[in-house]
Design a protein around this motif. Structure first.
Motif, short mmCIF file in Angstrom:
data_model
loop_
_atom_site.label_atom_id
_atom_site.label_comp_id
_atom_site.label_asym_id
_atom_site.label_seq_id
_atom_site.Cartn_x
_atom_site.Cartn_y
_atom_site.Cartn_z
N SER A 173 40.43 9.52 20.27
CA SER A 173 40.83 9.30 21.67
C SER A 173 41.90 10.29 22.10
CB SER A 173 41.30 7.86 21.88
OG SER A 173 42.51 7.62 21.21
N THR A 174 42.75 10.72 21.19
CA THR A 174 43.78 11.72 21.51
C THR A 174 43.17 13.08 21.76
OG1 THR A 174 45.43 10.53 20.20
CG2 THR A 174 45.87 12.86 20.67
N PHE A 175 42.18 13.44 20.95
CA PHE A 175 41.54 14.76 21.02
C PHE A 175 40.10 14.59 21.50
CE2 PHE A 175 44.84 15.15 17.75
CZ PHE A 175 45.55 16.24 18.23
N ASN A 176 39.93 14.03 22.69
CA ASN A 176 38.57 13.74 23.18
C ASN A 176 37.78 15.00 23.51
OD1 ASN A 176 39.80 14.40 25.58
ND2 ASN A 176 39.74 12.33 26.41
N GLY A 177 38.40 16.15 23.54
CA GLY A 177 37.68 17.40 23.76
C GLY A 177 37.30 18.10 22.47
N VAL A 178 37.50 17.41 21.34
CA VAL A 178 37.20 17.97 20.02
C VAL A 178 36.22 17.02 19.33
CG1 VAL A 178 38.18 18.58 17.77
CG2 VAL A 178 39.49 19.01 19.84
N SER A 179 35.21 17.59 18.73
CA SER A 179 34.28 16.79 17.94
C SER A 179 34.82 16.70 16.51
CB SER A 179 32.90 17.44 17.95
OG SER A 179 32.02 16.74 17.08
N LEU A 180 35.15 15.48 16.08
CA LEU A 180 35.69 15.26 14.74
C LEU A 180 34.62 14.61 13.88
CD1 LEU A 180 39.22 13.83 15.64
CD2 LEU A 180 38.66 16.15 14.92
N GLU A 181 34.32 15.24 12.77
CA GLU A 181 33.38 14.67 11.81
C GLU A 181 34.18 14.25 10.59
OE1 GLU A 181 30.11 16.24 8.70
OE2 GLU A 181 29.73 16.81 10.79
N TYR A 182 33.94 13.04 10.09
CA TYR A 182 34.70 12.52 8.96
C TYR A 182 33.82 12.30 7.75
CZ TYR A 182 37.54 9.38 6.12
OH TYR A 182 38.23 8.81 5.08
N PHE A 183 34.33 12.72 6.58
CA PHE A 183 33.63 12.53 5.32
C PHE A 183 34.66 12.19 4.25
CE2 PHE A 183 32.09 14.18 1.25
CZ PHE A 183 30.85 13.54 1.15
N GLN A 184 34.35 11.20 3.43
CA GLN A 184 35.22 10.84 2.31
C GLN A 184 34.35 10.62 1.08
OE1 GLN A 184 35.56 7.73 0.37
NE2 GLN A 184 37.17 8.72 -0.81
N SER A 185 34.83 11.10 -0.07
CA SER A 185 34.15 10.85 -1.33
C SER A 185 35.16 10.83 -2.46
CB SER A 185 33.09 11.93 -1.61
OG SER A 185 32.46 11.67 -2.86
N ASN A 186 34.85 10.02 -3.46
CA ASN A 186 35.63 9.99 -4.68
C ASN A 186 35.07 10.94 -5.72
OD1 ASN A 186 37.44 7.92 -3.81
ND2 ASN A 186 35.83 6.44 -4.15
N ILE A 187 34.00 11.66 -5.36
CA ILE A 187 33.27 12.50 -6.30
C ILE A 187 33.49 13.97 -5.98
CG2 ILE A 187 30.97 13.06 -7.20
CD1 ILE A 187 30.19 10.13 -6.39
N GLU A 188 34.02 14.71 -6.94
CA GLU A 188 34.37 16.12 -6.76
C GLU A 188 33.20 16.96 -6.25
OE1 GLU A 188 36.56 19.61 -9.40
OE2 GLU A 188 35.58 17.94 -10.42
N GLY A 189 32.04 16.81 -6.86
CA GLY A 189 30.88 17.61 -6.45
C GLY A 189 30.44 17.35 -5.02
N GLU A 190 30.57 16.11 -4.57
CA GLU A 190 30.22 15.79 -3.18
C GLU A 190 31.19 16.46 -2.21
OE1 GLU A 190 29.83 11.55 -2.70
OE2 GLU A 190 28.04 11.48 -3.96
#
Length: 139
Positions: free
Chosen positions: A37-54
């Motif tokens: 909502s703060t950066f509504n002019g920016v497309s933010l993609e989120y990714f989280q993993s506990n696996i190094e290779g991912e």
């Protein structure tokens, strides 16, 4: 519109539950909504993993086409030559972030295999570290 990937490593899926005295009591998903909502002019993609290779696969996937990457590799920061090499190999600029001040913690956390290959590092400002990193890509 700029596209920025936020990539979080191990145990960051536990934000809001894990060591709230160090990491706070807010989940990353809740904070991400605030960022969007703060950066509504920016497309933010989120990714989280506990696996190094991912994490390496994701860096390679977005590392030639996005405008920026915010990377909090968690403990892999201090152990993963592979993640450091992945950051070095891509053309998208990377900002390394850490929620806590890693230099006020255990000595092994003072070394980063990622930092030498990044645009910059933001350490110790809590979740606001991500906001500062986004700002560095749009200013």
């Amino acid at each position: 519109m700029k596209t920025i990937a936020i990539i979080n490593g191990p145990n960051l899926n536990l934000l809001g539950k894990r060591e709230p005295d160090v990491y706070g009591d807010e989940s990353f998903e809740t904070y991400l909504k605030k960022l969007q909502s703060t950066f509504n002019g920016v497309s933010l993609e989120y990714f989280q993993s506990n696996i190094e290779g991912e994490l390496i696969d994701k860096l390679q996937d977005v590392g030639f086409s996005y405008d920026g990457i915010i990377l909090n590799a968690g403990a892999y920061t201090h152990t993963s030559v592979g993640i450091g090499d992945a950051v070095k190999a891509i053309s998208t600029p990377v900002v390394e972030v850490h929620i806590s001040n890693t230099f006020s913690r255990e000595t092994f956390r003072h070394t980063s295999y990622i930092s030498p290959h990044t645009k910059g590092i933001i350490i110790g400002f809590g979740l606001e570290s991500y906001k500062l990193a986004i700002t560095s890509f749009i200013d």
